[in-house]
Design a protein around this motif. Structure first.
Motif, short mmCIF file in Angstrom:
data_model
loop_
_atom_site.label_atom_id
_atom_site.label_comp_id
_atom_site.label_asym_id
_atom_site.label_seq_id
_atom_site.Cartn_x
_atom_site.Cartn_y
_atom_site.Cartn_z
N PHE A 394 0.84 -1.19 0.00
CA PHE A 394 0.00 0.00 0.00
C PHE A 394 0.88 1.24 0.00
O PHE A 394 1.31 1.74 1.03
N ASP A 395 1.22 1.72 -1.21
CA ASP A 395 1.90 2.99 -1.43
C ASP A 395 0.87 3.91 -2.06
O ASP A 395 0.42 3.65 -3.19
N ALA A 396 0.49 4.98 -1.37
CA ALA A 396 -0.70 5.71 -1.80
C ALA A 396 -0.64 7.18 -1.41
O ALA A 396 0.12 7.58 -0.52
N GLN A 397 -1.49 7.94 -2.09
CA GLN A 397 -1.71 9.35 -1.76
C GLN A 397 -3.20 9.57 -1.52
O GLN A 397 -4.03 9.05 -2.27
N VAL A 398 -3.52 10.35 -0.51
CA VAL A 398 -4.89 10.82 -0.32
C VAL A 398 -4.96 12.23 -0.88
O VAL A 398 -4.23 13.13 -0.44
N ILE A 399 -5.81 12.41 -1.88
CA ILE A 399 -5.90 13.68 -2.60
C ILE A 399 -7.16 14.43 -2.17
O ILE A 399 -8.27 13.88 -2.19
N ASP A 400 -6.98 15.70 -1.81
CA ASP A 400 -8.09 16.56 -1.39
C ASP A 400 -8.33 17.63 -2.45
O ASP A 400 -7.61 18.63 -2.51
N PRO A 401 -9.35 17.45 -3.29
CA PRO A 401 -9.62 18.45 -4.34
C PRO A 401 -10.27 19.71 -3.81
O PRO A 401 -10.36 20.71 -4.52
N TYR A 402 -10.72 19.67 -2.56
CA TYR A 402 -11.44 20.80 -1.97
C TYR A 402 -10.60 21.57 -0.97
O TYR A 402 -11.13 22.40 -0.22
N VAL A 403 -9.29 21.34 -0.93
CA VAL A 403 -8.44 21.98 0.06
C VAL A 403 -8.57 23.50 -0.04
O VAL A 403 -8.63 24.07 -1.15
N GLN A 404 -8.63 24.14 1.10
CA GLN A 404 -8.78 25.60 1.12
C GLN A 404 -7.57 26.26 0.48
O GLN A 404 -6.43 25.94 0.78
N GLY A 405 -7.84 27.21 -0.42
CA GLY A 405 -6.76 27.89 -1.12
C GLY A 405 -6.05 27.02 -2.14
O GLY A 405 -4.92 27.30 -2.53
N GLY A 406 -6.72 25.95 -2.58
CA GLY A 406 -6.13 25.02 -3.53
C GLY A 406 -6.00 25.58 -4.93
O GLY A 406 -6.49 26.68 -5.24
N PRO A 407 -5.37 24.82 -5.83
CA PRO A 407 -5.04 25.33 -7.17
C PRO A 407 -6.16 25.25 -8.19
O PRO A 407 -5.99 25.72 -9.32
N PHE A 408 -7.30 24.63 -7.85
CA PHE A 408 -8.39 24.56 -8.82
C PHE A 408 -9.73 24.54 -8.08
O PHE A 408 -9.79 24.34 -6.86
N ASP A 409 -10.78 24.76 -8.84
CA ASP A 409 -12.14 24.80 -8.28
C ASP A 409 -12.94 23.60 -8.77
O ASP A 409 -12.77 23.13 -9.90
N VAL A 410 -13.83 23.14 -7.91
CA VAL A 410 -14.73 22.04 -8.24
C VAL A 410 -16.15 22.58 -8.25
O VAL A 410 -16.55 23.32 -7.35
N PHE A 411 -16.89 22.21 -9.30
CA PHE A 411 -18.26 22.68 -9.44
C PHE A 411 -19.26 21.54 -9.20
O PHE A 411 -18.90 20.36 -9.26
N ALA A 412 -20.49 21.92 -8.94
CA ALA A 412 -21.51 20.95 -8.50
C ALA A 412 -21.73 19.83 -9.51
O ALA A 412 -22.04 18.70 -9.12
N ASP A 413 -21.59 20.12 -10.81
CA ASP A 413 -21.86 19.09 -11.81
C ASP A 413 -20.60 18.34 -12.25
O ASP A 413 -20.63 17.55 -13.19
N ASP A 414 -19.46 18.57 -11.58
CA ASP A 414 -18.24 17.84 -11.91
C ASP A 414 -18.38 16.38 -11.46
O ASP A 414 -18.74 16.10 -10.31
N THR A 415 -18.07 15.47 -12.35
CA THR A 415 -18.05 14.04 -12.01
C THR A 415 -16.73 13.71 -11.32
O THR A 415 -15.76 14.49 -11.37
N PRO A 416 -16.64 12.55 -10.65
CA PRO A 416 -15.36 12.15 -10.07
C PRO A 416 -14.22 12.12 -11.10
O PRO A 416 -13.09 12.50 -10.79
N LYS A 417 -14.53 11.72 -12.33
CA LYS A 417 -13.50 11.72 -13.36
C LYS A 417 -13.09 13.14 -13.74
O LYS A 417 -11.91 13.41 -13.99
N ASP A 418 -14.04 14.05 -13.78
CA ASP A 418 -13.72 15.46 -14.02
C ASP A 418 -12.76 15.98 -12.95
O ASP A 418 -11.79 16.67 -13.24
N ILE A 419 -13.08 15.66 -11.70
CA ILE A 419 -12.27 16.15 -10.58
C ILE A 419 -10.87 15.55 -10.63
O ILE A 419 -9.88 16.26 -10.42
N PHE A 420 -10.79 14.26 -10.96
CA PHE A 420 -9.48 13.62 -11.10
C PHE A 420 -8.67 14.29 -12.21
O PHE A 420 -7.48 14.57 -12.05
N GLN A 421 -9.32 14.56 -13.33
CA GLN A 421 -8.62 15.19 -14.45
C GLN A 421 -8.15 16.59 -14.07
O GLN A 421 -7.05 17.01 -14.44
N LYS A 422 -8.95 17.32 -13.31
CA LYS A 422 -8.52 18.65 -12.86
C LYS A 422 -7.29 18.53 -11.97
O LYS A 422 -6.36 19.36 -12.06
#
Length: 443
Positions: A394-422
């Protein structure tokens, strides 16, 4: 046998690769990790507490072992197949020269400073910390010619909990007076380095035999390094066909051998345990030799762009079924983040398309595969690393797409694949919430 006793269970979205062109997204998944760091189970679609309770009853773990990912997601750790740890000192500078002049003006002067262990400790601590914070759980490091400093790098990688292959660099000719070894010193110190590191018995941190490249190593040294790698059963790493001037130089040094790749084969340094960086200008015959020898390629697109070396046709490499992963190549590559290599892999493929309209470009999913599964094959650990398959570490990363002050924005209609691609195209270390190596949390 690995213990099946459960140390932790992750519940939520899990993203990894099983094949080149497709990322697999497991929704409402549960993944169990043993006390020895191996993956015990992976169950998709555990979308109710009743389903999860059945798993809990099956494996008998306590509720305090469960990590609920929530809006975060889990991906494999990145495997950097080519990085120069001492050159991190220069990262982001000195991008104005081609390879051979760049080595002379910037690289060799800074690497020679690593005889000073306090200087070495400062740089090595920073580069390992930076790599881990960017999700690189496994890294193939070049150190310098200095035995003590190379062992120090291994100490720091061990202390930080990263998985690493550490190479004491070997160079006994065509090098500056302030940064060169005798042949005798090079092989003696390299043997000592390999034996000392193996004697420590840490499976996470292993030596890798490292001739810098053919022009900087005499025939005698190359022969002895090939012999050492065989005797001690280590991986080998070096450079090949990065730059056209380099290719011509090797041709002048070895007029009786058919190609640059044949030089390494001649000294038994092109084997199924070999990682060759760059490979931009290999001929079709040399690629066939790589396939025959089962040697691997570390693709370093950022460095190849920055130093003006060229664009590797990764699709051609893949068509020949040659093992290939990604490398940051710090500091020819200015970023220690393998996400940059993932992005530049797609750009490099587009650059090949500009000259060949029949070329099938590589998308982000294929590039992500190369940074994870591809890298596991390069370091000869495809049965242990690269994705979330039962029995692997188990070599892994936990990714937080909603981190405060992060480098991109997530919108309500984004799918998990959209968020991963971002995350792939816009994300950075701010999104890396935590990092695990061999089941142990290191970030």
């Amino acid at each position: 046998m690995m213990s099946s006793a459960i140390a932790s269970v992750f519940r939520g979205t899990i993203i990894h690769s099983l094949e080149l062109e497709t990322v697999q997204i497991l929704h409402n998944a549960a993944l169990g990790v043993s006390h020895l760091g191996s993956i015990v189970f992976v169950r998709p679609d555990v979308d109710t507490d009743d389903k999860f309770n059945l798993i809990q009853q099956e494996y008998g773990f306590e509720s305090n072992k469960v990590v609920n990912l929530g809006n975060k997601f889990l991906i494999p750790g990145f495997i950097d197949t080519h990085a120069h740890a001492p050159q991190y000192h220069n990262a982001g500078t000195g991008t104005d020269l081609p390879l051979l002049k760049w080595l002379e003006k910037y690289t060799f002067p800074v690497e020679s400073k690593f005889r000073d262990l306090s200087f070495a400790k400062n740089v090595y601590t920073k580069v390992v910390d930076r790599m881990l914070k960017n999700g690189t759980t496994t890294c193939c490091y070049y150190a310098t010619i200095h035995l003590d400093a190379s062992l120090l790098l291994a100490d720091i990688v061990t202390e930080r909990g990263q998985r690493g292959f550490i190479g004491k660099v070997c160079m006994d000719r065509h090098s500056p007076d302030h940064y060169v070894e005798t042949t005798e010193d090079s092989i003696r110190n390299t043997r000592q380095f390999v034996e000392q590191l193996q004697a420590r018995g840490n499976p996470l941190v292993q030596p890798i035999v490292t001739p810098r490249f053919a022009p900087s190593c005499t025939d005698s040294l190359m022969h002895d390094l090939g012999k050492l790698a065989r005797e001690r059963n280590t991986l080998v790493q070096s450079h090949i066909s990065e730059n056209l001037d380099e290719v011509q130089w090797v041709k002048s040094l070895y007029p009786n051998l058919n190609s640059y790749a044949e030089v390494y084969k001649h000294f038994d340094l092109l084997t199924n345990k070999t990682i060759m960086a760059h490979c931009v200008h290999l001929s079709d015959q040399e690629l066939d030799l790589f396939k025959q020898q089962e040697a691997s390629i570390a693709h370093c697109p950022q460095s190849n762009f920055t130093l003006g070396s060229g664009a590797l046709d990764v699709r051609k490499v893949l068509s020949k079924n040659i093992k290939i992963g990604l490398g940051s190549d710090v500091s020819g590559g200015y970023s220690a983040s393998l996400l940059s290599a993932v992005r530049d892999t797609t750009k490099c493929s587009n650059a090949v398309l500009f000259g060949d309209r029949t070329h099938k470009t590589l998308g982000y999913e294929a590039a992500f595969y190369l940074a994870t599964v591809g890298g596991s094959k390069v370091v000869c650990m495809e049965d242990k690393l690269g994705n979330f398959v039962e029995g692997k570490y188990f070599d892994a990363q936990v990714i937080d797409p909603y981190v405060q002050g992060g480098p991109f924005d997530v919108f309500a209609d984004d799918t998990p694949k959209d968020i991963f691609q971002k995350f792939i195209f816009l994300g950075d270390d701010r999104n890396v919430n935590s990092v695990y190596v061999n089941g142990k949390k290191v970030i």
